[in-house]
Design an enzyme around this catalytic site. Structure first.
Site, short mmCIF file in Angstrom:
data_model
loop_
_atom_site.label_atom_id
_atom_site.label_comp_id
_atom_site.label_asym_id
_atom_site.label_seq_id
_atom_site.Cartn_x
_atom_site.Cartn_y
_atom_site.Cartn_z
N ASP A 25 0.86 -1.17 0.00
CA ASP A 25 0.00 0.00 0.00
C ASP A 25 0.91 1.23 0.00
OD1 ASP A 25 -2.45 1.58 0.48
OD2 ASP A 25 -1.59 1.87 2.48
N LYS A 210 -7.41 -4.73 -4.69
CA LYS A 210 -6.04 -5.00 -4.23
C LYS A 210 -5.70 -6.49 -4.21
CE LYS A 210 -5.16 -0.80 -1.55
NZ LYS A 210 -4.52 -0.28 -0.34
N ASP A 233 -1.70 -0.77 6.00
CA ASP A 233 -1.87 -0.06 7.27
C ASP A 233 -3.32 0.02 7.74
OD1 ASP A 233 -2.90 3.13 6.91
OD2 ASP A 233 -2.35 2.04 5.11
N SER A 234 -4.27 -0.46 6.94
CA SER A 234 -5.67 -0.25 7.33
C SER A 234 -6.54 -1.41 6.84
CB SER A 234 -6.19 1.08 6.78
OG SER A 234 -6.22 1.06 5.37
#
Length: 285
Positions: A25, A210, A233-234
């Protein structure tokens, strides 16, 4: 657009058969919202590692981001990046562009055929949004700061109470399924520029996103999931992380994501990425 940046960054050699593929990401994983001098030093160290391992045929690396390609390029310039990755999958993994010496600025023709045959269109999304409002009273707010993309339409849903949110998200997913489009729904991350107390609602073609980029690239280059890495990260990175053997949240990831995924790097941002890659690749993973 890409031609403006061609001489600004080093282009890596396009790999024929990489041993490993790394998927990252971009915002708040590879690129922090506040870029400090220590981050630049850590970025330089990671770039040197990537350049060496790429030259040795050890790895191929790409960014898989919700951002538009031009925004990523602008941040690269502002962050004083030195090298391009091998590919950039922008707009939530719906646009796939190579930025290597041999294929600079070229889109993946196989991926483009998948997009063109998906039947995804602006008209379909508008009809879906209209039915959500009229039949369910769910009004989504366009994310105008991102602009429109060919194959990604971004909206915000403002949180209400947990039970209402649960039912609303189910309505959105069910209706998207009836319209034969995919939808990505996750809590917003204010550090990435999103508002508080909102969900990201992103409509994209079926068979994209993704995790699908990961599966597509692994098959395209003959790399098994156990030889692939992913970093995020999320919440909207979790499917991508689970599509490979070595899927890690960086240490600065949201608490929500950490509660849903067990593997977290020791370091934040690129420091965490480099630590994991060194640990595995130098050990012969």
């Amino acid at each position: 657009m890409l031609s403006e940046y061609k001489d600004g960054f080093i282009q890596l050699e396009h790999p024929v058969k990489p041993k490993h593929i790394v998927f990252c990401d971009f915002d708040e994983t590879y690129f922090p919202h506040v870029l400090l001098e220590e981050h630049r030093r850590e970025l330089e160290e990671l770039e040197a590692f990537i350049e060496r391992k790429s030259r040795e045929g050890e790895l191929m690396i790409g960014w898989v981001s919700g951002s538009k390609l031009e925004d990523i390029l602008r941040k690269m310039s502002g962050g004083k990046f030195r090298i391009f990755p091998h590919f950039i999958a922008s707009d939530l993994g719906t646009e796939l562009t190579y930025v290597t010496r041999e294929r600079y600025g070229m889109r993946d023709e196989h991926w483009d055929r998948r997009l063109e045959s998906s039947g995804f269109s602006e008209e379909t999304v508008k009809s879906l949004i209209g039915e959500l409002s009229q039949e369910y009273g769910v009004d989504l707010t366009p994310q105008t700061q991102l602009g429109s993309s060919r194959f990604k339409w971004n909206f915000y849903y403002r949180q209400r109470d947990p039970m209402t949110d649960l039912h609303t998200i189910k309505h959105i997913r069910d209706l998207a399924g009836r319209y034969r489009v995919d939808v990505n729904i996750n809590r917003c991350n204010p550090l990435a520029g999103d508002p508080e107390d909102c969900y990201d609602v992103d409509f994209i073609p079926l068979g994209t996103g993704k995790a699908e980029i990961v599966r597509f690239m692994l098959e395209r280059y003959g790399v098994q999931p156990e030889h692939a890495f992913a970093f995020g990260d999320s919440g909207n990175d979790l499917h991508m992380l689970r599509a490979v053997r070595h899927g890690y949240l960086v240490h600065n990831a949201t608490e929500e994501a950490k509660g849903l995924h067990p593997l977290v790097s020791e370091g934040a941002y690129v420091k965490g990425i480099l630590h994991i890659l060194k640990e595995h690749l130098q050990a012969g993973a």
